[in-house]
Scaffold this motif. Structure first.
Motif, PDB file in Angstrom:
ATOM      1  N   VAL A 143      41.038  56.196  46.651  1.00 50.45           N
ATOM      2  CA  VAL A 143      39.991  56.072  45.864  1.00 50.45           C
ATOM      3  C   VAL A 143      40.373  55.405  44.709  1.00 50.45           C
ATOM      4  O   VAL A 143      41.207  56.225  43.747  1.00 50.45           O
ATOM      5  CB  VAL A 143      38.997  57.051  45.592  1.00 50.45           C
ATOM      6  CG1 VAL A 143      37.928  56.748  44.791  1.00 50.45           C
ATOM      7  CG2 VAL A 143      38.457  57.811  46.993  1.00 50.45           C
ATOM      8  N   GLU A 144      40.001  54.006  44.420  1.00 54.74           N
ATOM      9  CA  GLU A 144      40.493  53.520  43.180  1.00 54.74           C
ATOM     10  C   GLU A 144      39.343  53.145  42.106  1.00 54.74           C
ATOM     11  O   GLU A 144      38.301  52.878  42.791  1.00 54.74           O
ATOM     12  CB  GLU A 144      41.371  52.285  43.416  1.00 54.74           C
ATOM     13  CG  GLU A 144      42.771  52.755  43.992  1.00 54.74           C
ATOM     14  CD  GLU A 144      43.588  51.557  44.064  1.00 54.74           C
ATOM     15  OE1 GLU A 144      43.098  50.401  44.157  1.00 54.74           O
ATOM     16  OE2 GLU A 144      44.808  51.842  44.439  1.00 54.74           O
ATOM     17  N   PRO A 145      39.398  53.189  40.866  1.00 57.20           N
ATOM     18  CA  PRO A 145      38.030  52.855  40.139  1.00 57.20           C
ATOM     19  C   PRO A 145      38.228  51.242  40.394  1.00 57.20           C
ATOM     20  O   PRO A 145      39.100  50.536  40.638  1.00 57.20           O
ATOM     21  CB  PRO A 145      38.649  53.012  38.414  1.00 57.20           C
ATOM     22  CG  PRO A 145      40.136  53.549  38.827  1.00 57.20           C
ATOM     23  CD  PRO A 145      40.502  53.901  40.121  1.00 57.20           C
ATOM     24  N   SER A 146      36.990  50.788  39.966  1.00 57.63           N
ATOM     25  CA  SER A 146      36.403  49.485  40.340  1.00 57.63           C
ATOM     26  C   SER A 146      37.623  48.567  39.907  1.00 57.63           C
ATOM     27  O   SER A 146      38.003  47.371  40.664  1.00 57.63           O
ATOM     28  CB  SER A 146      35.449  49.009  39.344  1.00 57.63           C
ATOM     29  OG  SER A 146      34.235  49.812  39.980  1.00 57.63           O
ATOM     30  N   LYS A 147      38.209  48.477  38.659  1.00 59.60           N
ATOM     31  CA  LYS A 147      39.484  47.542  38.274  1.00 59.60           C
ATOM     32  C   LYS A 147      40.325  47.552  39.064  1.00 59.60           C
ATOM     33  O   LYS A 147      40.650  46.372  39.662  1.00 59.60           O
ATOM     34  CB  LYS A 147      39.677  47.965  36.749  1.00 59.60           C
ATOM     35  CG  LYS A 147      40.423  49.407  36.808  1.00 59.60           C
ATOM     36  CD  LYS A 147      41.321  49.844  35.654  1.00 59.60           C
ATOM     37  CE  LYS A 147      41.576  50.935  35.693  1.00 59.60           C
ATOM     38  NZ  LYS A 147      42.971  51.061  35.081  1.00 59.60           N
ATOM     39  N   SER A 148      40.899  48.431  39.513  1.00 54.86           N
ATOM     40  CA  SER A 148      42.102  48.581  40.607  1.00 54.86           C
ATOM     41  C   SER A 148      41.659  48.310  41.832  1.00 54.86           C
ATOM     42  O   SER A 148      42.454  47.770  42.785  1.00 54.86           O
ATOM     43  CB  SER A 148      43.196  49.827  40.326  1.00 54.86           C
ATOM     44  OG  SER A 148      42.411  50.813  40.249  1.00 54.86           O
ATOM     45  N   ARG A 175      41.696  42.106  46.181  1.00 52.93           N
ATOM     46  CA  ARG A 175      41.803  40.537  46.028  1.00 52.93           C
ATOM     47  C   ARG A 175      43.380  40.027  45.941  1.00 52.93           C
ATOM     48  O   ARG A 175      43.970  39.192  46.625  1.00 52.93           O
ATOM     49  CB  ARG A 175      40.983  40.091  45.045  1.00 52.93           C
ATOM     50  CG  ARG A 175      39.520  40.265  45.019  1.00 52.93           C
ATOM     51  CD  ARG A 175      38.827  40.137  43.622  1.00 52.93           C
ATOM     52  NE  ARG A 175      39.048  38.845  43.068  1.00 52.93           N
ATOM     53  CZ  ARG A 175      39.574  38.512  41.979  1.00 52.93           C
ATOM     54  NH1 ARG A 175      40.085  39.509  41.253  1.00 52.93           N
ATOM     55  NH2 ARG A 175      39.884  37.143  41.558  1.00 52.93           N
ATOM     56  N   LYS A 176      43.993  40.889  44.778  1.00 54.10           N
ATOM     57  CA  LYS A 176      45.223  40.454  44.444  1.00 54.10           C
ATOM     58  C   LYS A 176      46.276  40.913  45.309  1.00 54.10           C
ATOM     59  O   LYS A 176      47.121  40.052  45.993  1.00 54.10           O
ATOM     60  CB  LYS A 176      45.635  40.483  42.990  1.00 54.10           C
ATOM     61  CG  LYS A 176      44.620  39.939  41.931  1.00 54.10           C
ATOM     62  CD  LYS A 176      45.138  38.720  41.503  1.00 54.10           C
ATOM     63  CE  LYS A 176      44.285  37.910  40.616  1.00 54.10           C
ATOM     64  NZ  LYS A 176      43.816  38.653  39.319  1.00 54.10           N
ATOM     65  N   ASN A 215      34.246  35.762  48.958  1.00 54.69           N
ATOM     66  CA  ASN A 215      34.067  37.348  48.838  1.00 54.69           C
ATOM     67  C   ASN A 215      34.600  37.902  49.954  1.00 54.69           C
ATOM     68  O   ASN A 215      34.175  39.036  50.347  1.00 54.69           O
ATOM     69  CB  ASN A 215      32.576  37.561  48.238  1.00 54.69           C
ATOM     70  CG  ASN A 215      31.686  36.989  49.044  1.00 54.69           C
ATOM     71  OD1 ASN A 215      31.912  36.089  49.964  1.00 54.69           O
ATOM     72  ND2 ASN A 215      30.214  37.672  48.942  1.00 54.69           N
ATOM     73  N   TYR A 262      39.311  46.260  42.817  1.00 52.29           N
ATOM     74  CA  TYR A 262      39.319  44.754  43.214  1.00 52.29           C
ATOM     75  C   TYR A 262      40.783  44.128  43.113  1.00 52.29           C
ATOM     76  O   TYR A 262      41.097  43.061  43.709  1.00 52.29           O
ATOM     77  CB  TYR A 262      38.277  44.232  42.116  1.00 52.29           C
ATOM     78  CG  TYR A 262      36.786  44.400  42.416  1.00 52.29           C
ATOM     79  CD1 TYR A 262      36.502  43.800  43.620  1.00 52.29           C
ATOM     80  CD2 TYR A 262      36.158  45.351  41.898  1.00 52.29           C
ATOM     81  CE1 TYR A 262      35.093  43.783  44.044  1.00 52.29           C
ATOM     82  CE2 TYR A 262      34.726  45.229  42.251  1.00 52.29           C
ATOM     83  CZ  TYR A 262      34.314  44.819  43.497  1.00 52.29           C
ATOM     84  OH  TYR A 262      33.156  44.889  43.492  1.00 52.29           O
ATOM     85  N   ASN A 263      41.599  44.672  42.158  1.00 53.76           N
ATOM     86  CA  ASN A 263      42.967  44.246  42.385  1.00 53.76           C
ATOM     87  C   ASN A 263      43.637  44.377  43.859  1.00 53.76           C
ATOM     88  O   ASN A 263      44.329  43.747  44.126  1.00 53.76           O
ATOM     89  CB  ASN A 263      43.622  45.020  41.122  1.00 53.76           C
ATOM     90  CG  ASN A 263      44.874  44.345  40.826  1.00 53.76           C
ATOM     91  OD1 ASN A 263      44.787  43.069  40.390  1.00 53.76           O
ATOM     92  ND2 ASN A 263      46.054  45.088  40.622  1.00 53.76           N
ATOM     93  N   TYR A 270      37.296  39.668  52.270  1.00 57.30           N
ATOM     94  CA  TYR A 270      38.753  40.310  51.831  1.00 57.30           C
ATOM     95  C   TYR A 270      39.475  40.620  53.240  1.00 57.30           C
ATOM     96  O   TYR A 270      40.545  41.381  52.906  1.00 57.30           O
ATOM     97  CB  TYR A 270      38.435  41.503  50.945  1.00 57.30           C
ATOM     98  CG  TYR A 270      37.779  41.080  49.750  1.00 57.30           C
ATOM     99  CD1 TYR A 270      38.057  40.130  48.580  1.00 57.30           C
ATOM    100  CD2 TYR A 270      36.574  41.964  49.596  1.00 57.30           C
ATOM    101  CE1 TYR A 270      37.445  39.836  47.781  1.00 57.30           C
ATOM    102  CE2 TYR A 270      35.525  41.168  48.253  1.00 57.30           C
ATOM    103  CZ  TYR A 270      36.440  40.485  47.368  1.00 57.30           C
ATOM    104  OH  TYR A 270      35.495  39.871  46.279  1.00 57.30           O
ATOM    105  N   ARG A 321      36.313  52.535  46.633  1.00 61.14           N
ATOM    106  CA  ARG A 321      35.631  52.251  45.387  1.00 61.14           C
ATOM    107  C   ARG A 321      35.272  53.776  44.784  1.00 61.14           C
ATOM    108  O   ARG A 321      34.615  54.352  45.302  1.00 61.14           O
ATOM    109  CB  ARG A 321      34.657  51.252  45.231  1.00 61.14           C
ATOM    110  CG  ARG A 321      34.406  50.818  43.724  1.00 61.14           C
ATOM    111  CD  ARG A 321      33.177  49.786  43.894  1.00 61.14           C
ATOM    112  NE  ARG A 321      32.821  49.563  42.583  1.00 61.14           N
ATOM    113  CZ  ARG A 321      31.520  48.641  42.419  1.00 61.14           C
ATOM    114  NH1 ARG A 321      31.087  48.408  43.281  1.00 61.14           N
ATOM    115  NH2 ARG A 321      31.345  48.481  41.002  1.00 61.14           N
TER     116      ARG A 321
END
Lengths: 301, 323, 538, 345
Positions: free
Chosen positions: C411-416, C422-423, C454, C418-419, C456, C383
Motif C-alpha cells: 500500500v502506498e500513499p497517493s504520491k508514490s 506511471r513512472k 490514464n 502514482y509514481n 496503466y 492506494r
C-alpha cells in the motif's frame, strides 16, 4: 623468604566462590526484589509462547474471511473477541499479530542498539577526527523527535514492514551510541585496554573482545528500553497507514482498520489497543527491572 | 558562563546545517510528485502537459543542488517560500497552526505537572510500598498506552456516555477557535487531546520525579536535615524537592518541545489542525517547501529547548561547564 | 440529447433511490435562513476550478460560481438532464449538422463585486479553459478537443463552433469545474488570481477561510435566481479522518458530508439518530479495477489474467462488500443503468461474471495450470486510502487465495502510488480506478484502451483490435449501434484479453441530518453542489 | 617475610640482583611526549602542550633493572607508555633491536610487542572482568599463533600460573573472584606468556598491601633470573626501587635529573631534587628518624603546560643561582656511570 606455590594455594582455598544457588532460589529472590519486573517478564513470555504456538492456539485461520459473520460482537458463536469487517476472528489475528510485534520489537531493538554499540565503542576507542565527525552526525540525528525522523524515513522508503523497521532502527542508533560512547570512553582509560594493545592485538579484537563486553550494562538497558518503544512506534506508523499491510495480521494495522468501524463496533479497536498496551507494559516493566539490576543510576526517558 | 553559552550556541550550527541536509535528502529521495497527486488523485483524465506545467511552476524541474541552495538561501533572507500545495506562504500556514499546537503543549504540560510531581514524590518517599508499586504501574502504563488509542477510547467514551445521559450524542467541536475568542468552544475541543497526551507525558515526568527524588533523598544533606530532627514534610519540600526539580523540569521541557511538532498521530485522531497534521499532510502530498520548513522548525525548537536545559544545568552546576 | 430523454426519466425514478425524507422535499415550501455546516474530507490546493480536479475544491467553492449549463438540481441522477444556469431557455439544439451551438445569455447577472456579467465574461472563461495561453493551467483542456472557435457576437450571445459533431460536448460544458470568471478580473489580476481569490456570480459570497480548517460563505443578495439562495450561508469544515466526519454528523457539528459514507457508518448513524437522519443513496460514476501489468512476464499470458478475473466473486462481493465499503453494483465498462451499459444477461457472459462461482474458480485454476502458473505469487499495489481501495484490495487478495494464488499487498500513499503506476511501473497488479464527473460513457471507457493516458496496464500497441473497436465507437452516431460496439469492446477488454479486471462500481451513500432539504444525491460527488436550492427545516 | 624486612629492603637488596651483561637492550634518545590541548568547538585547534616528557635519554642493558622514580606527574609513566608505543612520542628515538620503535608501523610493531611487555599498577583494572583467567593469559598465545593447539595452550597456561604462584585451576576463575595479589600474579603471567625479553613494571606493586608487595617483588626477581628478563621498574616507592634495581633514574617535570647505580644514588645523591626525594623516605627506626633533618622542597610543582625556563627545578631549588633560570643544564656524567642535570654540583 621465597613464596612457594603451595603457600599461595592455601591462600586461594580461603576464598572459595560461593556455591551457585538453584535457579528456583534465584527466581524467588528476583521476584521479591523485582516483583514488577517478574510480572513484566511473565507478560513477555506469554507473548513469546502465543507467537510460537500461534497455529496451535488460534481458534481460526487469521486470514479466513467469514462474510456471514462480519463485525460480530465478542462471544458470538465461537468468535471469543468478535470479528472484524471481513469477518476475520479478532482473537486469532491478535495471536498471530504478536509475531509481528515481537519481530518488530526484537529486530529493531537488537539491530538498533547493536549498531549503536559498535559505533559508540568505535567512536570512543579511535577518538580524534573519527569521533568528532561521528559526534556531529549523531547530534544531527538526535535533533529530530523520534516519530518525526521515523516518519520522514518511512516516507522516503515507502510503507511496508521492512521499511518501517529501518525507520524505527535509524533513530535508535544515535541514542544508543551516545550512551555507549560515554561508558566506553571511561573503559578506554582502564589499563586492561592498554594491556591488550601492548599485547599487540588488532583494533577490531580490542573493540569486540575487550571493550564491547564491558559496556553490556548500558547496552542491555538501551535494548530493553527500545523493545517497547519499537512496538509503539510501529503502531503509530501503522496508524498513519505506513506500516504493515493487510492481510498480514498486526496490531497496529488492526487498529488502523478499526478507526473506521470502532464507533459501531468498539471491540475492533479495544482489543488491539489493549494488546499493544499490555505488551509494551510488559516490556517496560521488564526493562525497568533490568535497569535497576544493572545500573540504578542510568536513567533514560 | 558566557563562554559556555557561546560554545553551546556555536555547536548548534553544524547540527542545524546537518539536519537541513538530512531533511532535504530524505524528502527528495522519496518517490512521488506533488503535481501527480494534485491532478491524478481524483481519477479524472488529465493531460500529462498539465503535470509538467505544474512541475515547472513549482520549480521542481530545477537541478536538485539549485533547489537545495534555494532552500538554504531562504533561511538567510528569512523567506521560507510558499507551500507547494496551497500556494500560501509557509510562514502563514505555520502561523495558523502554531497557536493550537502551542496551546495543546501548554495544557498537556499543566496536566502532566499537576499529576506527575505529587505522584513522583509520594512514590519516592514511600519507596517499595504498595503505593510506590501502584504509582509506578500507573506511570509505566502511561508510557505503554499509545496516546492515539487513548484518544480513540476517549471519543468512544464521550459518545457512549453523552448518548446515554443526554439522549443525544455530543461531540467536541471540529474547528479551532482561539481561547481569547471563544473559551468554552476552545476548551471543549482541546481538553480531550490534552488529557490523552498529558497522561503519557505525566507518566514520563512521574518516573523522572521519582528517580530524581530517590537520588536526592540519599544525599548527605537530606540525611543531615533528617538527623537534625526536621519535620519530614519540610525536609521534602525545602531540601529534597528543590534539588530534584531540575531533571524534572528538563524532562518537561523536552516533552514540551516534542509536543510542539510530534503530535502527528494524536492530531489525526482528534482532527486537530495543528503542526503535526500539517506535517502528515505535507509528507503525504510531497509538499517539499512545507515539510522541509516544518521539520526544520520542529528541529530548531527541539535543539533550542535542549540548549536551554543544558544552560540551566550549567548555571546550577558549575562542574558541567568545564567538562 | 433527446434520444436519452426517455431513459432519463426512467433513471430518475430507478437509480436515485432516495431513502427517507430527501425525496419528498418537493412538497414542502422552503424555509429561509440558517447556516449549513458540511464536512469535506480533504483540503483543496486552490480555489481555481479551471486548474484543480478534486472534489475538495468543488464542495467549498462551487456555490461561489455559476456554470453556463448545469446538471438539473431537481433531477441530478439523470445523466442527460441539463439545464441553463447562465443561459436563457433550455439547453440549445445544435445547428450546422451538430457543429454549432448558440447560447442566449441571461441579462443582469451580477458578480459579487458588482460587475455585470455578459457573454464576454463567458468568452474569456472558455477561452481560458479551452485555449489557455502558454504557461496557464487548464486541467480539462482535453475535454474540449472538438471545439474549433468560440465567439461572442454581442453581450447576450455565445457561439461555440465545433470541428465535428459529438454528443460529448454538452456533458463537457456541464462539467462542474467550468466556473465563470469575469473577463475584467482575468485581464486585470491575471490568470492565477482565482487560485486564492473569489469573485463569481454564484449564490454565495466568500467570507473567510482558515487553511486546513474551514471555508465560510455568506448569502449573495444579488444572486440571479429569484428568491434563492435559501441559506444565510454555509461553512465547509475540513476533516481528513472518516471517523471524525461521521462523529461530526452524529454530534451535529455538521449536517452533511456530500461525498458520502460507507454503509457501516450509515447503519450506525441511523441506529443512533433514528429519524433525525435521512439517507440518500445512488450509483456512483466511479469504478474500482485491478490492472495487471502486462510488462511483467507473469502477467503476459491472457490465461493468467483471465484466471485472476474468474476468481473474483462479483455477485457475492456486491452483497458482502456493500456492507462495509462504498462499492455495490456489478457492472461492465460503462456506468451501470446508463443506456449504453450491459444488463445482467449480457454481463454473465463475461469471464468472472458468471453466477456459478465454483465453476468459475475451477476454470481459473485450470487456466493457471495450463499457463504453468499454478500457485502464482505476486504483489498487489494499492492506494493508501481506506475507502474503498484498501478494503476492496484486501477482499481481492482473499478472492485470489481461493484459486491458490498467494498475494501480498503493497500500500502506498497517493504520491508514490502514482509514481509506481506511471513512472517506475513497478507493480505486478495494481488497484486502479476510473472516476468521472458528468456521466459520459463514450469518453469514460477510453480508459480501457492501451493508448489512453490514464491506462496503466502497459499494453499500448499490443492490442490494435481494441483500439479499432473504440475508434468505431467514437465515430458511431446511432445509439443502438453504440451499445452493440460497447458490448464488443467490453468483451475484448474484460474477458477475451482480460486487460483489466473490474471489481465493483462505487455506491454513494449520503446520510445527513433530516433538516437538510432540497439537496438531491447525484451519481457523482462533483455534481449538484451549487447549494442555491438547499434549505434547512429547523 | 615481615613488613619491616620488606620496606627496609636495602639491607638485603644486592644479593638478589641477577647478572647484568654489557649488551645494551634498549636506548632512549631525546624522547619527548607533548600532549596537545585543543580549543574550539567545531574545528579544534591546538592552543598549548602538556610537556609530559621533554627530552629524556637513557639506556638499559640486557638483564638489568632500571628504576625510574619521581613524583606523580613527572612523566615516568608516560616514558614507559612511549616505549610500549601506547603513545606516539612527539620526538626522539627508542632503539630496540636496532630498530626505532617510534617509526614502526602496526605490523612491525607486533614483533616488538611480543618482546616488550608491561605489568600495570592496578590489579583490579588491568584484567578484563569479562574474561576468565585462562582466556586472559591464553589470548595472546592464540592470537599471535604462539601455541595453536588447545590442549598445549591449557598446559602452558597452567605452567605460567604455577610459575607465578597460582594454582592452575585459577584458569577457570574470573578476576573478581580473586584477591589483589592474585590478580597481579595473573598480570605477570600474562606478560610472561609472550616470552618477552623486556618488561616494564609500571608501579607494579604500589597498589598492593605491603605484605603482598614483598611476595610479588620476590617473584619478579625470581622470574628475572630464570627467564633472563630486563625490567624498567617505574615506581615512586624508593625503598622498593632500592631493593630490586641495578640502576636508578630520577625524573622531575618531564626531565631526567639524575641517573646512577642504585647504591651510588642512595648513598651519594647529587641533584638537590634527588636529595630531597631521598630525604622524604621515612626510616623504620623511630629514633633515627627523629634525629634526621628533613629537607622539605618549597613551593608547588609547576604546571607542565608552562614549565619554568632554564632548569625546570630552579624555582624550588635550594641551590639555585641566577643563571639557573636561563640555561638548561646539560645531563652530564659527573662520575663514571653517574649522570646529573645540574650546573651547581
Amino acid at each position: 623468604m621465597m613464596v612457594t606455590v603451595s603457600e599461595v594455594q592455601t591462600e586461594a582455598d580461603f576464598e572459595e566462590v560461593a556455591p551457585k544457588k538453584p535457579w528456583t532460589q534465584v527466581a524467588m529472590d528476583l521476584s521479591r526484589k523485582q516483583p514488577l519486573g517478574v510480572f513484566g517478564l511473565a507478560i513477555v513470555l506469554a507473548m513469546v509462547v502465543a507467537a510460537a504456538l500461534a497455529n496451535v492456539v488460534s481458534p481460526f485461520n487469521p486470514l479466513q474471511e467469514h462474510f456471514d459473520a462480519m463485525l460480530v460482537p465478542p462471544g458470538t458463536d465461537s468468535y471469543l473477541l468478535g470479528t472484524d469487517e471481513f469477518g476475520r476472528d479478532i482473537l486469532s489475528r491478535l495471536i498471530y499479530g504478536s509475531r509481528t510485534a515481537l519481530l518488530v520489537g526484537f529486530v529493531c531493538a537488537i539491530v538498533g542498539s547493536t549498531a549503536g554499540l559498535v559505533l559508540g565503542v568505535a567512536s570512543a576507542y579511535f577518538g580524534g577526527l573519527f569521533d568528532l565527525i561521528l559526534q556531529r552526525v549523531l547530534d544531527v540525528f538526535m535533533a529530530f523527535p523520534l516519530i518525526i525522523l521515523a516518519l520522514a524515513v518511512v516516507a522516503t522508503l515507502g510503507p511496508g514492514i521492512e521499511n518501517v523497521m529501518i525507520a524505527i532502527i535509524l533513530p535508535f542508533v544515535p541514542q544508543c551510541a551516545r550512551v555507549v560512547r560515554s561508558n566506553a570512553l571511561a573503559i578506554r582509560e582502564i589499563p586492561y585496554v592498554d594491556a591488550a594493545r601492548a599485547l599487540g592485538f588488532s583494533n577490531a579484537r580490542i573493540i569486540l573482545r575487550h571493550m564491547v563486553p564491558n559496556v553490556m550494562a548500558p547496552y542491555l538497558i538501551m535494548l530493553t528500553t527500545f523493545l517497547g518503544q519499537a512496538i509503539l512506534l510501529e503502531a503509530s506508523l501503522s496508524f498513519l497507514g505506513l506500516g504493515v499491510q493487510d492481510p498480514i495480521p498486526a496490531w497496529g494495522l488492526m487498529l488502523t482498520n478499526a478507526s473506521e468501524f470502532f464507533e459501531g463496533s468498539p471491540w475492533v479497536a479495544i482489543y488491539p489497543g489493549v494488546a499493544i498496551s499490555l505488551s509494551v507494559f510488559g516490556f517496560n516493566l521488564f526493562g525497568d527491572a533490568v535497569r535497576d539490576t544493572l545500573d540504578p543510576k542510568l536513567r533514560s526517558r | 558562563m558566557g563562554k559556555y553559552i557561546f560554545k553551546r550556541v556555536l555547536l548548534m550550527i553544524p547540527t542545524l546545517i546537518g539536519a537541513a541536509v538530512l531533511v532535504f535528502l530524505l524528502l527528495r529521495m522519496a518517490p512521488g510528485d506533488i503535481c501527480a497527486v494534485r491532478y491524478l488523485g481524483s481519477g479524472l483524465a488529465i493531460d500529462e502537459s498539465q503535470i509538467e506545467l505544474c512541475r515547472e511552476q513549482l520549480g521542481l524541474n530545477k537541478p536538485q543542488i539549485v533547489q537545495f541552495f534555494d532552500f538554504i538561501w531562504g533561511y538567510v533572507i528569512f523567506d521560507l517560500g510558499d507551500s507547494m500545495w496551497t500556494g500560501q506562504p509557509v510562514t502563514h500556514e505555520i502561523a495558523i497552526r502554531f497557536e493550537l499546537s502551542l496551546q495543546i503543549a501548554i495544557m498537556a504540560t499543566l496536566v502532566a505537572t499537576v499529576i506527575a510531581i505529587p505522584l513522583g514524590i509520594i512514590s519516592a518517599v514511600r519507596q517499595n510500598t504498595m503505593t510506590d508499586y501502584l504509582v509506578r504501574g500507573f506511570a509505566i502504563a502511561g508510557i505503554a498506552i499509545p496516546s492515539f488509542w487513548l484518544g480513540l477510547m476517549i471519543i468512544l467514551g464521550l459518545l457512549i456516555v453523552t448518548q446515554s445521559w443526554l439522549g443525544e450524542p455530543w461531540m467536541p467541536p471540529i474547528e479551532f477557535k482561539s481561547i481569547w475568542e471563544d473559551p468554552i468552544h476552545n476548551m471543549a475541543q482541546l481538553i480531550w487531546p490534552a488529557v490523552a497526551t498529558g497522561y503519557r507525558y505525566s507518566a514520563v515526568a512521574t518516573r523522572m520525579t521519582r528517580s530524581a527524588m530517590l537520588e536526592v533523598l540519599r544525599e548527605d544533606y537530606v540525611r543531615t536535615a533528617r538527623a537534625k530532627g526536621m519535620v519530614e514534610k519540610i525536609v521534602i519540600n525545602r531540601h529534597a524537592l528543590k534539588n530534584a526539580l531540575l531533571p524534572v523540569v528538563t524532562i518537561l521541557a523536552l516533552e514540551f518541545a516534542f509536543l510542539m511538532g510530534g503530535l502527528v498521530v494524536t492530531e489525526q485522531v482528534f482532527n486537530l489542525n495543528g503542526l503535526g497534521n500539517l506535517m502528515v499532510d505535507g509528507v503525504e502530498r510531497q509538499d517539499f517547501a512545507m515539510t522541509q520548513n516544518l521539520v526544520m522548525l520542529v528541529v530548531i525548537i527541539y535543539v533550542f529547548i535542549n540548549l536551554l536545559t543544558d544552560l540551566a544545568y550549567a548555571w546550577l552546576d558549575p562542574r558541567i561547564r568545564y567538562s | 440529447m433527446s434520444k436519452y430523454a426517455g431513459f432519463a426519466f426512467a433513471l430518475a425514478a430507478g437509480v436515485g433511490l432516495a431513502v427517507g425524507a430527501g425525496g419528498s422535499a418537493k412538497a414542502e415550501t422552503p424555509k429561509k435562513g440558517g447556516v449549513l455546516n458540511f464536512i469535506v474530507a480533504a483540503e483543496s490546493p486552490s480555489y481555481d476550478g479551471h486548474k484543480e480536479s478534486t472534489f475538495a475544491m468543488v464542495h467549498p467553492t462551487r456555490p461561489f460560481y455559476s456554470l453556463l449549463i448545469r446538471v438539473n438540481p431537481e433531477n441530478p441522477s439523470s445523466p442527460t438532464d441539463f439545464q441553463c444556469d447562465l443561459c436563457v431557455g433550455g439547453v440549445p439544439k445544435p445547428t450546422d449538422g451538430g457543429k454549432t451551438y448558440t447560447f442566449k445569455i441571461k441579462k443582469g447577472v451580477k458578480f459579487h463585486d458588482g460587475q455585470t456579467m455578459t457573454s464576454q465574461d463567458l468568452l474569456a472563461t472558455y477561452n481560458k479553459i479551452i485555449f489557455p495561453p502558454a504557461g496557464v493551467s487548464s486541467a480539462r483542456k482535453a475535454f474540449f478537443k472538438m471545439v474549433d472557435t468560440i465567439e461572442a457576437p454581442d453581450d447576450e450571445t455565445l457561439v461555440f463552433k465545433l470541428k465535428f459533431a459529438t454528443g460529448a460536448f454538452i456533458p463537457a460544458l456541464a462539467t462542474p469545474f467550468n466556473y465563470t470568471y469575469s473577463a475584467k478580473d482575468l485581464k486585470e489580476h491575471g490568470y492565477d488570481w482565482h487560485e486564492k481569490n473569489v469573485n463569481g456570480t454564484g449564490a454565495f459570497k466568500f467570507k473567510e477561510a482558515v487553511a486546513g480548517s474551514h471555508v465560510e460563505a455568506v448569502k449573495f443578495d444579488g444572486f440571479h435566481m429569484d428568491g434563492k439562495p435559501y441559506l444565510d450561508g454555509y461553512k465547509a469544515l475540513i476533516s481528513r479522518k472518516m471517523a471524525i466526519r461521521v462523529q461530526a454528523i452524529r454530534g451535529d457539528r455538521a449536517a452533511i458530508e456530500f461525498r458520502g459514507f460507507p454503509p457501516k457508518q450509515r447503519d450506525d448513524l441511523v441506529k443512533s439518530l433514528g429519524k433525525d437522519i435521512t439517507v440518500q443513496e445512488s450509483d456512483w460514476n466511479c469504478v474500482l479495477l485491478f490492472t495487471p501489468n502486462h510488462g511483467r512476464p507473469i502477467m503476459q499470458d491472457p490465461r493468467v489474467r483471465q484466471a485472476l478475473t474468474l476468481a473474483v466473486d462479483r455477485w457475492g462481493g456486491s452483497q458482502h462488500l456493500s456492507r462495509i465499503a462504498i462499492v455495490k453494483t456489478v457492472g461492465g465498462i460503462a456506468f451501470p443503468n446508463h443506456p449504453l451499459a450491459a444488463n445482467k444477461a449480457e454481463l454473465v457472459r463475461l469471464k468472472g461474471y458468471g453466477t456459478d462461482l465454483k465453476a468459475s474458480r475451477e476454470e481459473a485454476k485450470k487456466l493457471l495450470a495450463e499457463a504453468g502458473k499454478a500457485g502464482i505469487k505476486f504483489e498487489l499495489l494499492n492506494r493508501g486510502t481506506d475507502q474503498p481501495y484498501k478494503i476492496v484490495g484486501t477482499w481481492l487478495i482473499g478472492q485470489w487465495r481461493q484459486i491458490g494464488a498467494e498475494v501480498t499487498q503493497r500500500v502506498e500513499p497517493s504520491k508514490s502510488f502514482y509514481n509506481s503506476l506511471r513512472k517506475t511501473k513497478d507493480f505486478d497488479v495494481s488497484m486502479d480506478f476510473n472516476c468521472q464527473s458528468v456521466i459520459n460513457p463514450i469518453v469514460d471507457v477510453s480508459k480501457y484502451i492501451g493508448s489512453a493516458g490514464n491506462n496503466y496496464g502497459n499494453y499500448a500497441g499490443q492490442d490494435q483490435e481494441l483500439e479499432d473497436i473504440y475508434n468505431q465507437l467514437v465515430q458511431e452516431g446511432d445509439e443502438a449501434k453504440q451499445r452493440e460496439i460497447m458490448r464488443v469492446m467490453e468483451k475484448r477488454a474484460l474477458s477475451d484479453q482480460a486487460h483489466e479486471g473490474i471489481t465493483l462500481w462505487w455506491y454513494k451513500i449520503t446520510p445527513h441530518r433530516s433538516y437538510v432539504k432540497g439537496w438531491k444525491i447525484a451519481p457523482s460527488h462533483y455534481l449538484n453542489q451549487s447549494l442555491d436550492q438547499v434549505w434547512l427545516d429547523k | 617475610m615481615s613488613e619491616a624486612q620488606a620496606t627496609a629492603g636495602q639491607d638485603f637488596g644486592a644479593q638478589f640482583r641477577g647478572q647484568v651483561s654489557d649488551e645494551v637492550l634498549i636506548t632512549v634518545k631525546g624522547l619527548k611526549m607533548h600532549f596537545p590541548i585543543t580549543e574550539g568547538v567545531i574545528i579544534p585547534r591546538k592552543v598549548a602542550d602538556v610537556k609530559a616528557v621533554d627530552g629524556v635519554d637513557f639506556y638499559i642493558r640486557k638483564g638489568e633493572t632500571l628504576g625510574l622514580v619521581g613524583e606523580s606527574g613527572c612523566g615516568k609513566t608516560t616514558t614507559g607508555r612511549c616505549i610500549l608505543r601506547l603513545e606516539d612520542p612527539t620526538a626522539g628515538e627508542i632503539i630496540y633491536d636496532g630498530k626505532d620503535i617510534c617509526q614502526l608501523n602496526n605490523n612491525e610493531l607486533i614483533d616488538v610487542r611480543k618482546k616488550i611487555q608491561v605489568i600495570f599498577q592496578d590489579p583490579y583494572s588491568s584484567l578484563n572482568p569479562r574474561m576468565k583467567i585462562g582466556e586472559i593469559i591464553g589470548e595472546p598465545l592464540r592470537v599471535h599463533g604462539i601455541i595453536t593447539d588447545e590442549a598445549k595452550r591449557r598446559e602452558r597456561i597452567g605452567y605460567l600460573l604455577g610459575r607465578c604462584g597460582l594454582h592452575p585451576d585459577f584458569a577457570d576463575r574470573y578476576p573478581h573472584e580473586m584477591s589483589g595479589g592474585q590478580r597481579q600474579r595473573v598480570g605477570i603471567a600474562r606478560a610472561l606468556a609472550m616470552e618477552p625479553e623486556f618488561i616494564i613494571c609500571d608501579e607494579a606493586v604500589s597498589a598492593l598491601d605491603v605484605s603482598i608487595q614483598a611476595q610479588v617483588i620476590n617473584l619478579l626477581e625470581e622470574l628475572r633470573d630464570e627467564f633472563n628478563l630486563t625490567y624498567l621498574f617505574i615506581s615512586h616507592d624508593l625503598s622498593v626501587v632500592r631493593h630490586i634495581c641495578h640502576r636508578v633514574a630520577v625524573m622531575y617535570l618531564g626531565h631526567m635529573v639524575e641517573l646512577s647505580d642504585c647504591d651510588e644514588l642512595f648513598d651519594h645523591a647529587m641533584h638537590p631534587y634527588s636529595q630531597a626525594l631521598l630525604n622524604a623516605v621515612p626510616i623504620p627506626d623511630p629514633e633515627l628518624e627523629k634525629t634526621r633533618g628533613h629537607q622539605i622542597i618549597k613551593g608547588e610543582i609547576p604546571s607542565p603546560i608552562n614549565p619554568p625556563s632554564g632548569c625546570v627545578f630552579h624555582p624550588r631549588c635550594p641551590l639555585a643561582v641566577d643563571s639557573c633560570s636561563q640555561k638548561i643544564p646539560d645531563f652530564r656524567e659527573v662520575r663514571k656511570g653517574h649522570w646529573v642535570a645540574c650546573t651547581e654540583v
